[in-house]
Design a protein around this motif. Structure first.
Motif, PDB file in Angstrom:
ATOM      1  N   ARG A 185      -3.861  -7.191 -11.256  1.00 54.84           N
ATOM      2  CA  ARG A 185      -5.116  -6.478 -10.983  1.00 54.84           C
ATOM      3  C   ARG A 185      -6.254  -6.986 -11.852  1.00 54.84           C
ATOM      4  O   ARG A 185      -7.309  -6.364 -11.934  1.00 54.84           O
ATOM      5  CB  ARG A 185      -4.931  -4.987 -11.251  1.00 54.84           C
ATOM      6  N   LYS A 214     -16.228 -14.655  -6.083  1.00 55.90           N
ATOM      7  CA  LYS A 214     -16.224 -13.227  -6.384  1.00 55.90           C
ATOM      8  C   LYS A 214     -17.623 -12.631  -6.436  1.00 55.90           C
ATOM      9  O   LYS A 214     -17.821 -11.457  -6.160  1.00 55.90           O
ATOM     10  CB  LYS A 214     -15.461 -12.951  -7.676  1.00 55.90           C
ATOM     11  N   SER A 225      -7.997  -0.450 -14.125  1.00 48.78           N
ATOM     12  CA  SER A 225      -7.925  -1.915 -14.030  1.00 48.78           C
ATOM     13  C   SER A 225      -9.114  -2.486 -13.270  1.00 48.78           C
ATOM     14  O   SER A 225      -9.449  -3.654 -13.426  1.00 48.78           O
ATOM     15  CB  SER A 225      -6.618  -2.347 -13.367  1.00 48.78           C
ATOM     16  N   GLY A 226      -9.748  -1.646 -12.452  1.00 45.62           N
ATOM     17  CA  GLY A 226     -10.917  -2.110 -11.703  1.00 45.62           C
ATOM     18  C   GLY A 226     -12.021  -2.606 -12.624  1.00 45.62           C
ATOM     19  O   GLY A 226     -12.869  -3.389 -12.225  1.00 45.62           O
ATOM     20  N   GLN A 229       0.859  -1.178   0.000  1.00 50.95           N
ATOM     21  CA  GLN A 229       0.000   0.000   0.000  1.00 50.95           C
ATOM     22  C   GLN A 229       0.895   1.227   0.000  1.00 50.95           C
ATOM     23  O   GLN A 229       2.053   1.143   0.360  1.00 50.95           O
ATOM     24  CB  GLN A 229      -0.835   0.033   1.281  1.00 50.95           C
ATOM     25  N   ASP A 269      -2.350   5.326  -9.453  1.00 54.19           N
ATOM     26  CA  ASP A 269      -3.779   5.464  -9.145  1.00 54.19           C
ATOM     27  C   ASP A 269      -4.623   5.392 -10.415  1.00 54.19           C
ATOM     28  O   ASP A 269      -5.672   4.762 -10.448  1.00 54.19           O
ATOM     29  CB  ASP A 269      -4.041   6.799  -8.434  1.00 54.19           C
TER      30      ASP A 269
END
Ligand code: SRM
Ligand code: FAD
Ligand code: SF4
Ligand code: FES
Lengths: 115, 818
Positions: free
Chosen positions: B167, B562, B142-143, B57, B136
């Motif tokens: 990711r 998921k 990539s989300g 992180q 970021d």
């Protein structure tokens, strides 16, 4: 049971003790699934049960202090605001749902049920 | 007297390091001000790759927190880009209009990523890889999954592609050259690297020239290559190189070439202005790695505190930070005239090593697949030691070379020169580490990390630092082993927590938190599951499991997927099943309309996509056919894989299937620090893959070889042989005893191989193999714990236990009715 406060209709969902301490229950039948949490200090919080990260079920997470750790990828979410905490603070939010406690029963606003 | 004003432009790796070096030498000399264009504290740029990959992180990579600036009385101006320098007036100006005077000025402005002038380069979704904002942006895109194309197959491009694929994106690297990382790798290593990336789902297109970036509604949609191919993408990363950031130096009228030109003291053409880091050009050379930057910073700090530094340039080495892909390169890796190559290949392990010699000295090295000796080669290279004596064994690495010459690895560490660099990421040499260990009486890896920064970044030098610590601090270290805190809720390590639970008879999570002065009221998702396990193991039968301190999978006895559904895996003892079981599974699938059925990698069957509310009913049916939970979700015994063995196989020496079934029936049910997998193979051909399991058995004519400490997940590790025994019963006793020792000593989430690396195989052998009494005691304790843990959690829940866990609250809106 329902109660009305000024301009607001509240729906009873359960007793505080129906929620495990440091745990959560999920309400379906609402517009969006809602997670109701109870923490170690017996405070009750409600959030839309979708993690801001990838929609994980927050109701399945580990509850600690005023936060919950999402079961899917371990992001921490603030139970008061629904905001992501830590490095991703400010990057997403599980909308919070108001709660009202009366005589040990938990109520949420009726609007949460409306489509 | 007022102090001289030192102003540093650039709050990056070089800027901060030079200030640290100055403070180390003469803390009170300057009044220091720093200007950083980025709106944040100083962080470790090289660790952006692990942040992108989700392995770290942002907080983990901050180098200096606010308190550092405060404690050292440094004025930090973040988010302030300096736009001009007036070298006559000795002042500078920022974009926001702030003016600042200086006596001495340091330029540490780093470099800018090169943007290829392709049509479409300004589309949304075209990003560089330089700072945390870039990360970021990539993470945000990539989300949504999709495709990522990375232009550039160098270190940065590959780390970007790896991170994006971690990711969840499909990543493709487009590289102009025929070899990936051609400035560091030869053809063979480059080829192996491409294969390794492919195995991780990253495609590479070599010899490809980019022509145009295609867009749709202002957003990137694809990359068109010269040969006409179009690669659709939702994200395009340009990682084609960097250009020293010398714009500002120009405004001051300094001499610049590719970068800001400096002499050996790091002075520019203006005697009051200095430059370090990527923006500097020294003897015609610009650098893009941190190791040379640390050397420049030391030289500049000397200059600024009295004696002109004498930087002479650096030899470079490179490591790629992609988990599981070990790549190291240094010097003249590709050989050349007058050079001699020694090459070693091990196809089975995917290892390639090439050592280049010149006049009996090491001139370069490329290591692929096994790079542990990188630091050693690099050291030999820089010291220009004569290596002709060890030519024969050189390629097998330090341990082999020195082992054959009668040296043990710790004497090799002892023999290292004080100036030998141990941590390349942070530029820390052996002498500094040893001096700090002695003067500050350091006894743990963490404290060494905190004080010296050695091993605090990529971690590849951790074993070396540990050896140095052991060598220097001796026995004091052993006592402090395990002092890495469990999590940020406490300062205590796992070992101490476990010890105090037993010694003080602590019986519940709140009791432990109270006695050990936990810093948070409820703990967190890291420590609560650990404490719950430690208590369970310490007080079998007596401790009441805290469901709310378990990860969801262990609470609901299935694996969350998921989409919030669950998977159900019943045990198939030793991989054996029957028509009756298969029929029952088929019926369950039909009855509950289960969307997917899969054979797992553990020799059993997975039912995927089950709704949570269906779980108890699904289990009830499986129970009725005699099946129980496979604990596929638990820190517990997972599978015991077997091969057919002497019952059927023409090579089988013993009944491996039978032994596997016996083992699984005996070991199932208990909780362990991390998951435990076993396998039993009927002969050394090892079809059950027993030598990469936590515990394995290889049957041989004379009996059973007991193996421990293998893994084949994030890390691949072959087992070590613990003992050879002649009967099944002896094998089972031995295995249960090791398992119990691990249950009692393992740190939560520490697999057996990691526990073994910590305590040492010898210590396990001494207690479990050599000492019959101890083995028997361990075995008895295991049996006692099993007496309360072999209850099928599915049967309990199918019978109504924790029913509320499986159902939502039945609330509906009944306003109309009232
Ligand atoms: C189902 C299965 C894949 C398959 O379809 O074959 C599987 C599925 C998962 N594995 Fe695995 N692993 C499966 C066999 C393996 C194997 C092969 C084996 O066991 O022989 C390995 C490598 C061997 C090893 O463990 O050394 C393996 C190494 C991992 C790892 C890396 C562990 C490590 O210490 O490096 C993880 C991550 C973790 O545990 O933290 C993981 C984690 C997972 C999780 C639990 C991820 C998660 O937390 O949700 C996956 C759950 C999916 C699900 O809900 O079903 N899985 N996983 C396999 C179940 C075997 C079984 O019958 O129980
Ligand atoms: C993703 C990534 C991975 C890497 N991995 C490795 C690795 O594994 N090993 C390795 O050795 N190296 C690696 N590097 C390279 C390493 O990070 C750099 O060599 C190092 O950061 C350079 O330090 P620097 O101080 O010169 O520049 P920087 O760290 O870039 O610092 C320069 C700072 O100056 C600021 N600045 C610039 N102009 C101005 C101005 N006009 N006013 C105010 N502030 C200004 C910038 O905003 C920046 O913060 C990696 C780099 C990246 C991007
Ligand atoms: S099943 Fe295992 S290997 Fe496959 S995606 Fe999940 S964790 Fe990764
Ligand atoms: S979905 Fe919650 S952390 Fe990923």
């Amino acid at each position: 049971m329902t109660i009305e406060t000024i301009n607001r209709l509240w729906i009873e969902v359960c007793a505080v003790t129906d929620i495990p301490t440091r745990g959560a229950r999920r309400i379906s039948g609402t517009k969006r699934p809602i997670a109701i949490f109870r923490n170690g200090a017996d405070e009750v919080f409600a959030l839309v049960d979708l993690c801001p990260h990838k929609r994980g079920p927050l109701s399945m997470g580990i509850v600690h202090d005023r936060s919950v750790t999402c079961p899917l990828h371990g992001q921490r979410i603030d139970l008061v605001t629904g905001e992501l905490m830590g490095a991703d603070a400010g990057k997403g939010c599980a909308p919070s749902v108001e709660t009202h406690i009366e005589n040990g029963r938990v109520f949420i606003p009726a609007d949460a049920f409306c489509a | 007297m007022s102090r001289e004003k030192l102003v540093v432009i650039g709050n990056g790796m070089a800027g901060c390091r030079v200030v640290e070096e100055i403070l180390k030498r003469d803390p009170d000399r300057y009044e220091i001000a720093m200007f950083g264009a980025e709106p944040r504290l100083n962080y470790n740029r090289i660790m952006l790759s692990p942040v992108l990959a989700g392995e770290k992180q942002f907080e983990d990579i901050i180098i200096n927190g606010e308190d550092w600036y405060r404690d050292n009385r440094i004025t930090l101006h973040t988010g302030q880009q300096v736009v001009s320098i007036d070298s006559d007036a000795k002042t500078l100006k920022t974009a926001a209009g702030l003016a600042q005077a200086y006596d001495r000025l340091v330029l540490a402005t780093g470099s800018d990523p090169v943007v290829l002038p392709l049509p479409g380069a300004t589309l949304q979704g075209v990003v560089a890889f330089r700072d945390i904002d870039d990360v970021d942006r990539m993470v945000a895109i990539s989300g949504r999954g999709g495709n990522a194309v990375v232009i550039g197959g160098g270190l940065l491009g590959l780390e970007a592609a790896y991170g994006l694929s971690r990711r969840g994106m499909d990543a493709t690297v487009v590289h102009l050259m025929d070899v990936l990382m051609e400035r560091q790798l030869d053809h063979s290593a480059g080829h192996l690297l491409a294969e390794a990336l492919k195995a991780r789902g990253i495609a590479t297109i070599l010899g490809a020239q980019s022509e145009e970036i295609l867009g749709q509604n202002g957003k990137v949609a694809g990359l068109k290559l010269k040969d006409g191919r179009v690669l659709p993408c939702d994200l395009l990363v340009m990682a084609v190189g960097i250009r020293p950031n010398a714009k500002l130096a120009q405004t001051a009228g300094l001499q610049i070439n590719r970068g800001v030109m400096v002499d050996d003291a790091m002075r520019t053409s203006d005697p009051s202005i200095f430059a370090v880091g990527e923006c500097a050009e020294h003897r015609g050379q610009c650098y893009g790695l941190v190791a040379p930057i640390w050397e420049m910073c030391r030289s500049l700090a000397e200059t600024l505190t009295g004696v002109d530094g004498a930087y002479v340039g650096s030899t470079l080495s490179t490591r790629l930070k992609v988990s599981g892909v070990d790549v190291f390169s240094a010097g003249k890796f590709a050989g050349g005239e007058g050079c001699e190559d020694i090459v070693f290949r091990d196809a089975g392990r995917g290892v390639y090593k090439r050592i280049v010699l010149e006049n009996g000295r090491l001139a370069g090295a490329v290591l692929f697949g096994d790079a542990v000796d990188g630091a050693w080669y690099f050291d030999l290279m820089r010291s220009q030691a004569d290596v002709s004596e060890m030519r024969e064994t050189l390629v097998f690495g330090q341990a082999a070379t020195e082992g054959l010459r009668g040296l043990d690895p710790s004497s090799a560490v002892a023999a290292m020169a004080d100036t030998a660099e141990v941590c390349g990421c942070n530029g820390v040499c052996k002498g500094v580490i040893v001096a700090e260990i002695v003067s500050k009486k350091l006894t743990s890896l963490d404290s060494v990390r905190a004080v010296t920064k050695a091993s605090a970044s990529c971690g590849s030098c951790t074993p070396l630092v540990e050896r140095l610590l052991k060598l220097t601090a001796g026995d004091a270290v052993i006592e402090h082993r395990g002092s890495q805190p469990v999590c940020s809720c406490t300062d205590y390590g796992h070992g101490i927590v476990r010890k105090r639970i037993i010694e003080e008879g602590l019986q519940s999570i709140p009791a432990v938190m109270q006695a050990l002065e936990w810093k948070t009221p409820d703990g967190c998702a890291h420590c609560r599951p650990a404490l719950n396990y430690y208590l369970l193991c310490a007080w079998p039968g007596a401790y009441r499991d805290d469901q709310q301190s378990r990860f969801v999978n262990e609470r609901v006895h299935a694996n969350i997927q998921k989409d919030g559904t669950y998977s159900v895996i019943p045990r198939m003892w030793g991989g054996m099943t029957s028509a009756r079981e298969l029929r029952a599974i088929a019926d369950v699938v039909d009855r509950f309309d289960i969307p997917a059925v899969k054979v797992t990698g553990g020799q059993r069957i997975d039912l995927l996509g089950v709704q949570k509310s269906q779980l108890p009913a699904v289990w009830a049916e499986l129970n009725a056919a005699g099946m129980v939970s496979g604990h596929a979700y638990g820190k517990a015994l997972r599978t015991v894989k077997t091969c057919v063995g002497s019952e059927w196989c023409r090579f089988g020496t013993q009944d491996s299937t039978g032994l596997g079934v016996r083992l699984e029936r005996f070991l199932w049910g208990s909780w362990t620090p991390a998951k435990v997998k076993l396998a039993v193979s009927g002969c050394p051909r090892n079809c059950a893959e027993a030598t990469c399991k936590d515990l394995g058995v290889i049957c041989v004519d004379s009996g059973y070889e007991i193996h421990v400490g293998g893994a084949a997940g994030l890390h691949i590790k072959g087992t070590e042989i613990l003992a050879r025994v002649s009967t099944e019963t002896a094998a089972i006793e031995m295995i249960a005893a090791v398992l119990q020792l691990y249950r009692e000593e393992g740190h939560y989430l520490e697999r057996i191989y990691k526990w073994m690396a910590r305590v040492g195989l010898d210590s396990v052998v001494t207690r479990v193999v050599a000492d019959d009494g101890q083995r028997r005691e361990l075995f008895d304790r295991f049996v006692e714990a099993q007496s309360t843990s072999q209850e099928d959690p599915w049967a309990d829940r199918a019978g109504g236990l924790d029913a509320s866990e499986f159902h939502g609250l039945p609330v509906t809106l009944q306003v109309a009715a009232e």
